[in-house]
Design an enzyme around this catalytic site. Structure first.
Site, mmCIF file in Angstrom:
data_model
loop_
_atom_site.group_PDB
_atom_site.id
_atom_site.type_symbol
_atom_site.label_atom_id
_atom_site.label_comp_id
_atom_site.label_asym_id
_atom_site.label_seq_id
_atom_site.Cartn_x
_atom_site.Cartn_y
_atom_site.Cartn_z
ATOM 1 N N GLU A 112 45.764 43.725 43.132
ATOM 2 C CA GLU A 112 44.888 42.997 43.871
ATOM 3 C C GLU A 112 44.594 41.667 43.509
ATOM 4 O OE1 GLU A 112 41.223 45.445 43.581
ATOM 5 O OE2 GLU A 112 41.785 47.003 44.419
ATOM 6 N N HIS A 226 32.934 38.981 49.739
ATOM 7 C CA HIS A 226 34.090 39.749 49.984
ATOM 8 C C HIS A 226 34.720 39.130 51.215
ATOM 9 C CE1 HIS A 226 37.553 42.506 50.363
ATOM 10 N NE2 HIS A 226 37.045 43.153 49.288
ATOM 11 N N ARG A 272 38.523 35.568 45.045
ATOM 12 C CA ARG A 272 37.554 35.989 46.066
ATOM 13 C C ARG A 272 37.107 34.718 46.701
ATOM 14 N NH1 ARG A 272 35.532 42.092 45.076
ATOM 15 N NH2 ARG A 272 37.733 43.206 45.441
ATOM 16 N N HIS A 329 28.867 40.806 48.823
ATOM 17 C CA HIS A 329 29.644 42.006 48.376
ATOM 18 C C HIS A 329 29.028 42.496 46.864
ATOM 19 C CE1 HIS A 329 32.920 45.075 48.083
ATOM 20 N NE2 HIS A 329 33.467 44.182 46.849
ATOM 21 N N ARG A 364 33.467 37.852 40.082
ATOM 22 C CA ARG A 364 33.970 39.110 39.376
ATOM 23 C C ARG A 364 35.598 39.394 39.885
ATOM 24 N NH1 ARG A 364 34.730 44.503 41.875
ATOM 25 N NH2 ARG A 364 33.963 43.722 43.786
#
Length: 524
Positions: A112, A226, A272, A329, A364
């Site tokens: 990811e 997100h 992100r 998100h 995050r």
């Protein structure tokens, strides 16, 4: 009078992990405002990050977390959690068949964004949260009681010790629960924004309750958007997991032009905040962005949940493009706690997204959220199991007979969400933030001292306005850009002046600066 050793408000992974690990002789009660399975954790498509691959090591996971968090992280929190991650995952793997496996019977590891190695374990392809929640529910013992459709709205604090919580039923009936340890596991506040991946119940209740109880609130300006929520006719219909980009999906314009080529070395797997800002740049100019999935073999088998969401909303996956927009998100800030969830109010704990341990820093790292919930749930259970608990001497408080008799002057949720998206969203600046502060303060929610006589809907909106104000003021104060907080008028990071947490405390009414310099700890 209802009295328990441990009261848990919320029913996500952190809450259930805590309840599952507590000893059988500890009386536990879980209170949830909706149904036990209606939580962000249940919706989580992405997996759980852990350095268990042969080429991987917790030190790599550690550095990836710091880089994604723009070195605003609490270094000790990061080190302890990522070091524990392989053990947490293997404990579940040893007890169940939750995680997807390869042909050799080993856990299948995915990639990811912002990760340097394949280290994401998944379940059911893209149903990790759902399957882990079901696993944890199965682990609960007879000492755990679950009460659904119970709306917690006020913490009971005596002499700076939390001894319980006031709740309301949908009919307005008030009930007070007393407990030796009260744990907030209520999630973040994604529903403050028009576009969000969050469950409809995630409105910042726990953060507002803790704030009103005198607990310190930290880093509320750091909101992660997100990059890829399914977008149909201007509405978001669900999350399109980052794992899709991990498997080769790329972000493109309507004519197929990739948008991340020259933006970041990791391109579509950039952190992100970088990806969200680039998509927002295109959308603000009236252009549509799609996730091109043509290069992903067997997409429908690899991502069954995403496939179902797309088909339900009329997206023809055979064309290889999914329309996406960025949306709220995850909240990196929250109730300031130590690693096991202790707040600045005795007897009050916060775990999961509602808490701010410093793990996530300013942004995050993907799949670190379920990991944090598993870690905190287990560690807090160990602390409670070893603690010498003496029953509290509680004098029951009076419950008012009159219910739902007051009405607050509040905005409709949709108006609040729209204004937060426009003024305190992906791109911020002084003028927009000041305008939002002025708009929010007119509702004077901080002057409301008694909540008993308001309806659940009104209380929820009071809390939403209150948390929106915490976010907006913190965003206005932080005159730099870092992670999920992007100021167009201060587009660069400012380590010299801003490498510290933004702390809000209701009794002091102003921001305080933490004396802990994260960069100093890191370089040491």
């Amino acid at each position: 009078m209802t009295y328990d050793d441990v009261l848990i408000v919320g029913s996500g992974v952190a809450a259930l992990q805590l309840a599952a690990f507590l000893n059988k002789n500890v009386n536990v009660r879980i209170l949830t405002k909706s149904k036990v399975r209606n939580a962000n954790s249940y919706l989580a498509q992405g997996g759980i990050a852990a350095a268990i691959g042969k080429q991987d090591h917790p030190s790599k996971h550690f550095m990836d977390t710091l880089k994604a968090g723009r070195f605003h992280n609490n270094v000790e929190s990061v080190r302890k959690i990522v070091n524990e991650a392989p053990t947490l995952i293997r404990e579940i793997f040893a007890k169940s068949s939750v995680f997807d496996m390869d042909s050799n019977g080993e856990m299948l590891l995915g990639m990811e964004g912002a990760h340097s190695e394949k280290r994401i374990v998944h379940s059911g392809g893209d149903a990790t949260g759902k399957n882990v929640v079901e696993y944890l529910i199965d682990q609960l013992k007879d000492n755990v009681k679950i009460e659904e459709d119970v709306y917690a709205y006020e913490l009971i604090v005596k002499e700076n010790r939390c001894i319980g919580v006031k709740t309301k039923k949908p009919n307005g009936e008030i009930h007070v629960y007393y407990g030796n340890n009260t744990v907030l596991a209520t999630g973040g506040c994604g529903q403050l924004y028009t576009y969000t991946s969050n469950a409809e119940t995630v409105t910042g209740d726990g953060i507002a309750m803790a704030y009103l109880a005198g607990a310190e609130i930290a880093d509320m300006e750091f909101n992660q958007f997100h990059p890829t929520l399914l977008s149909i006719n201007g509405e978001t219909k669900g999350l399109v997991s980052e794992a899709v980009r991990g498997e080769g999906g790329i972000l493109v314009t309507e004519d197929g032009t990739p948008i991340m080529e020259e933006v970041h070395p990791l391109k579509d797997l950039a952190p992100r905040h970088v990806v969200s800002q680039k998509i927002y740049e295109y959308i603000s100019k009236g252009k549509k962005i799609y996730l091109d999935i043509d290069s992903i073999p067997n997409f429908t088998a690899r991502f069954p949940s995403i496939t179902e969401i797309c088909e339900e909303n009329g997206v023809d996956l055979s064309k290889g493009k999914i329309p996406v927009v960025p949306g709220s998100h995850f909240l990196m800030g929250g109730i300031k706690t130590d690693l096991i969830g202790r707040t600045t109010v005795d007897g009050l704990f916060a775990i999961g997204e509602a808490s701010c341990t410093g793990l996530h820093g300013a942004n995050r790292l993907a799949s670190n959220s379920l990991l944090e919930g598993l870690y905190q749930g287990k560690k807090l259970s160990e602390w409670i199991n070893q603690a010498m608990m003496k029953p509290l001497s509680v004098e029951p408080i009076k419950i008012p007979n009159h219910i739902n008799t007051k009405q607050a002057n509040l905005p409709e949720k949709s108006i609040l969400q729209h204004k937060m998206m426009e003024h305190v969203g992906i791109v911020r600046n002084k003028e927009l933030l000041k305008e939002q502060v002025n708009w929010l303060t007119q509702f004077k929610v901080n002057e409301i001292t008694e909540l008993d006589e308001y309806s659940i809907d009104d209380i929820e909106r009071i809390f939403m306005v209150m948390v929106a104000e915490l976010i907006t003021v913190a965003a206005l104060k932080r005159t730099e850009s870092r992670g999920g907080h992007y100021r167009s008028d201060y587009p660069k990071e400012d380590d010299r002046n801003w490498l510290h947490q933004t702390i809000t405390h209701i009794h002091k009414g102003e921001e305080e600066k933490s004396h802990e310099q994260i960069q100093t700890i890191f370089t040491a």
